[in-house]
Write a protein that holds these residues in place. Sequence first.
Motif: not given
Length: 829
Positions: A368-380, A401-415
């Motif tokens: 299987g596969t772990f789903v982890m935040s990109s912030r848990e890995f060194a920035a490149q 490693a899902y992209d944390e910045t993109l995930s934060d952007i789409v998760s922001a309040d858009s209402s």
Amino acid sequence: MRTFERAAAVAAAMACVMASATPVLADPRDHRAERASRQAARQLQSRDQVSLVLTGVTPKSAGPTGPKSKVQISGTVQNRSGAAINGLSVQFRYYGKHVTSRGQLAQLAASQPSAVLPGAPPGGASKKALPEAAVANGKQAFTVGFTTGGMGLRQFGVYPVGVEVSDATGRVLGGQTTFITYVPAGRATFSPLKVAWIWPIASGIHRANDDTFTDDQLANEVGPDGRLTRLVSAAARTGTPVTWAIDPAVLDDAQAMNAKGGYSLVRGKKTTRRPQNAAGVTWTKALKDAARSDPLFNLPYADPDAVALVRHKLGTHLTTAYKNANEVTAAVLQRTPNVQMAWPPSGAAGRGTINQLIKSGGLSSGSGTFVMSSREFAAQSPTQSATTAVPTDKGAMRAVAYDETLSDIVSADSSSPGAATLVEQRFLAETAMITAEAPDVPRTVVIAPNRRWDPGPGVAERLLKYSAEAQWLDERTSVAKIAQAQPVNRPYQNYSNAYEKYELGKDYLAAVQSIARRAMTFRAILNPPVNVYERSILRMESSYWRSRYSRSVQARKELSDELKTDMDGLHVVMPNNKRISLAGTSGRPVVTIANDLRGRTVSFRIEIISQSAGLRIGKLEPRDQRVIKLDPGKKHQARIPVQASGNGNFKMVVQLMTPTGERGKVYGEPTGITVRSTQYGRLALLITGGGLAVLFVGVGVRAMRARRRRKAEAAGDGSTGVGPAGTTGPQGAGFPGDGSGYPAESAFPSGPEFPGGTGLHGGSAFGPSGPPSGNAGPSGHSGNAGPSGNAGGTGPSGSTGTPDDRPRITGGSPGDGPSPFGRWDGNQS
């Protein structure tokens, strides 16, 4: 660089929504800082004289010719100053150079146009007067823009644009910065970025026990316009591939709302009955249809705080959570997860948690596969592909490693007004920027909105469409396919101890475990045993409570109260005044146990415990020593042999026990009863017997005197009172001794029940009767009365052994362990 990227990401997310409500972020490291930043932004805007809201940017991406060559920004301006503003106008601004990095993009998003966008297209086309908004409290819509050629756009990339509002003096009163992506005509000069979505279906915690809801929020979320309905509909309508991450607790709650007869809703101290709600079932069917052909994996039931559980030695609870998750998904969706993925809360976990997730069934057999935040890995730089690996005890295992910045952007309040436009434009700009960083290198990116994502109406659907339509994106892939790609070396930074303060704490989990232990005791008496509170405990361990302390305490108290109410359904029926009176120093008082649990048969044992040195507990009847099975609505009566050493009040405790034979496994709280002992019964018999003897003797003496007097009178001797000769006197009336004796009052049979003897079984209270009284003299003669019969002599009392005043517990199974009230280890059968 890493610190800069994080700060820039937070600032960018803040800029996305200037007047939004506090979001629920996926990453606990940022939620407090983000909340403070957004609150400050709202306060700042509330002091602004003018509000500026962007309602649209067209086109979403620009080209060199045709309709796409003209960039237009639409919005509204409102004068909130309470007075007219002379010369109010709005102006389009731009910067003719493309953004060079994601960090720069974040800085620009958080900046005012006048500070970072020096350019304004020539002529007056880019500026528009707002006479309607200039008046006090006025409001006016606008559209401004310019052509891509006029702005000098030539190269593929992301370009900042914006609008600002000013007065007649040129003083800037407000502004917004956003982005436009420019794509040249002809053959693409880049390799499209492959994008995959993780689509979270999770919610808050809405139930205490399985039958009681603490809020009605889920009914809103699965309603026609609810949050979860919008997420399911967006995926179903677009056809864009997504990988579903489902918390089965949501499915479970949705089914519970549809229970026959409705469900209970508690708010504060008030509990109401809500009617059956089929919205959850309707939504579940829509989810089942939408996800039919998509990859799907389970979150553990109620999305527990995996890191906190492992930290506090409760990692096995994850096994229970996965077991329940699989059961619910199979029952409700009629399918099992078809991909094996483990997504720890916030995408962050240390090696211990990763290993426990493997053991607990999140990833069976080490696959299987772990789903982890990109912030848990060194920035490149440039941004690396999502496929990588994490270290485990079984060796390196695959991770995305899902992209944390993109995930934060789409998760922001858009209402809130204008927020959706900023979120959508920033999403397009961020993905284009990743592509532009290394346009010739094929790469992948995974986007995972936070667990409880609440996009504004239509936002989720449009984001999925952009993924399919944007020229620099290729959505024809899934997270499962990305996971199978060649891993990229992205150094794993491990879990920082600084994150611990965001986890569920030691004291909180200790309080939950206290409830869990009581729940296991409750389970033990049910026949058959049922884990009725297992899922309730998992709900209390949810990561949802990480930033909701006051609500978690309230929910925990509600669960504890519900459990106590259920446990009290099996109880000892208390006598009046909690007191039992004995007619002497011993007896067999009755103790009643009732099962008031609806529809549940119980099994239990009884233990009686003396808490007074002068009170001894005898041997229970055989039926009361065994495990007692009691159907709902029934009662069981047990006779408790007790013996007191004298007069007074004595204490004993009735303790119910689980039937399993576990040492010291008590059930519920002990029931204290006062035993009142008195020797008035025996004393009354002695006094009464003595009084009768005196009375009989007196009557006999008087009768003999009267007879002598009659004999004397008959003989003519008045002085003697003797009657005349020949008169027949009455028959003598001497009274024989009792002869029967009075039996002891003790309810205890003789035998080994009380070693050493008690003095109550050695004989009767009185000995055998003496000889009969003398008969009266023969008729016609004045004979003397015969001697009075001897009263029955007092027989010897039973030999009295040394009393054993230690408490005695009976009714338990052999081998029972110590009770919290102590145990006597003397003779006991």
